[in-house]
Design a protein around this motif. Structure first.
Motif, PDB file in Angstrom:
ATOM      1  N   ALA A  58       0.838  -1.207   0.000  1.00 50.71           N
ATOM      2  CA  ALA A  58       0.000   0.000   0.000  1.00 50.71           C
ATOM      3  C   ALA A  58       0.874   1.259   0.000  1.00 50.71           C
ATOM      4  CB  ALA A  58      -0.945   0.000   1.200  1.00 50.71           C
ATOM      5  N   ASN A  59       1.951   1.241   0.787  1.00 44.76           N
ATOM      6  CA  ASN A  59       2.858   2.387   0.832  1.00 44.76           C
ATOM      7  C   ASN A  59       3.540   2.603  -0.517  1.00 44.76           C
ATOM      8  OD1 ASN A  59       2.225   2.736   3.530  1.00 44.76           O
ATOM      9  ND2 ASN A  59       4.109   1.798   4.282  1.00 44.76           N
ATOM     10  N   LYS A  60       3.984   1.519  -1.150  1.00 42.48           N
ATOM     11  CA  LYS A  60       4.647   1.636  -2.454  1.00 42.48           C
ATOM     12  C   LYS A  60       3.665   2.148  -3.501  1.00 42.48           C
ATOM     13  CE  LYS A  60       8.181   1.171  -5.112  1.00 42.48           C
ATOM     14  NZ  LYS A  60       9.349   2.030  -4.931  1.00 42.48           N
ATOM     15  N   LEU A  61       2.465   1.646  -3.474  1.00 42.31           N
ATOM     16  CA  LEU A  61       1.434   2.094  -4.408  1.00 42.31           C
ATOM     17  C   LEU A  61       1.174   3.590  -4.238  1.00 42.31           C
ATOM     18  CD1 LEU A  61      -0.605   1.273  -6.577  1.00 42.31           C
ATOM     19  CD2 LEU A  61      -2.190   0.711  -4.748  1.00 42.31           C
ATOM     20  N   GLN A  62       1.049   4.040  -2.993  1.00 40.40           N
ATOM     21  CA  GLN A  62       0.821   5.463  -2.743  1.00 40.40           C
ATOM     22  C   GLN A  62       2.013   6.296  -3.202  1.00 40.40           C
ATOM     23  OE1 GLN A  62      -2.135   6.891  -1.685  1.00 40.40           O
ATOM     24  NE2 GLN A  62      -1.049   8.684  -2.463  1.00 40.40           N
ATOM     25  N   SER A  63       3.226   5.804  -2.977  1.00 43.72           N
ATOM     26  CA  SER A  63       4.406   6.552  -3.401  1.00 43.72           C
ATOM     27  C   SER A  63       4.472   6.661  -4.921  1.00 43.72           C
ATOM     28  CB  SER A  63       5.659   5.907  -2.806  1.00 43.72           C
ATOM     29  OG  SER A  63       6.530   5.401  -3.730  1.00 43.72           O
ATOM     30  N   MET A  64       4.072   5.604  -5.632  1.00 45.30           N
ATOM     31  CA  MET A  64       4.053   5.646  -7.094  1.00 45.30           C
ATOM     32  C   MET A  64       2.956   6.603  -7.578  1.00 45.30           C
ATOM     33  SD  MET A  64       6.529   3.741  -7.985  1.00 45.30           S
ATOM     34  CE  MET A  64       6.334   3.228  -9.651  1.00 45.30           C
TER      35      MET A  64
END
Length: 129
Positions: free
Chosen positions: A99-105
């Protein structure tokens, strides 16, 4: 930042080809009745004009999509053998990392130099599917 990637830039991107993305194709949209032909058209458009490539006309793409995704005989992606989707479990930490990686992307590709770039907008929209 782009300079902080843990891998080197491919030499082909430096010496002989343009490594900027040409299209974002969503598998989910490719499978949808109303959106599939347009997603397939993105692939055709990315290939159109390339050396030694023969690409169907836009008029033929709808027909190819319907024959491939609607009228194709089994087996297809809807009836593959294997574990059901529910069998793949993630820990809470794994889910939070994703979820964090998705938000960062999403943040990266909706701001700065990516603002008003169609490919980035398509990518962010695909993240929200």
């Amino acid at each position: 930042t782009e300079d902080m990637k843990p891998w080197p830039k491919d030499m082909h991107c430096i010496t002989d080809i343009d490594c900027f993305p040409k299209a974002v194709v969503s598998y989910e949209k490719l499978r949808k009745h109303g959106e599939g032909p347009n997603e397939l058209r993105k692939i055709a458009d990315a290939l159109r004009g390339k050396k030694d490539m023969t690409v169907l006309s836009d008029e033929a793409i709808d027909c190819v999509w319907f024959e491939t995704f609607i009228h194709a005989s089994a087996p297809n992606n809807d009836d593959r053998n294997g574990l059901p989707r529910e069998s793949y479990l993630f820990t809470l930490d794994q889910m939070q990392t994703m979820a964090n990686k998705l938000q960062s992307m999403k943040d990266k590709y909706s701001t700065g130099k990516w603002t008003n770039i169609t490919i980035a907008e398509d990518l962010v929209a695909a993240f929200d599917e």
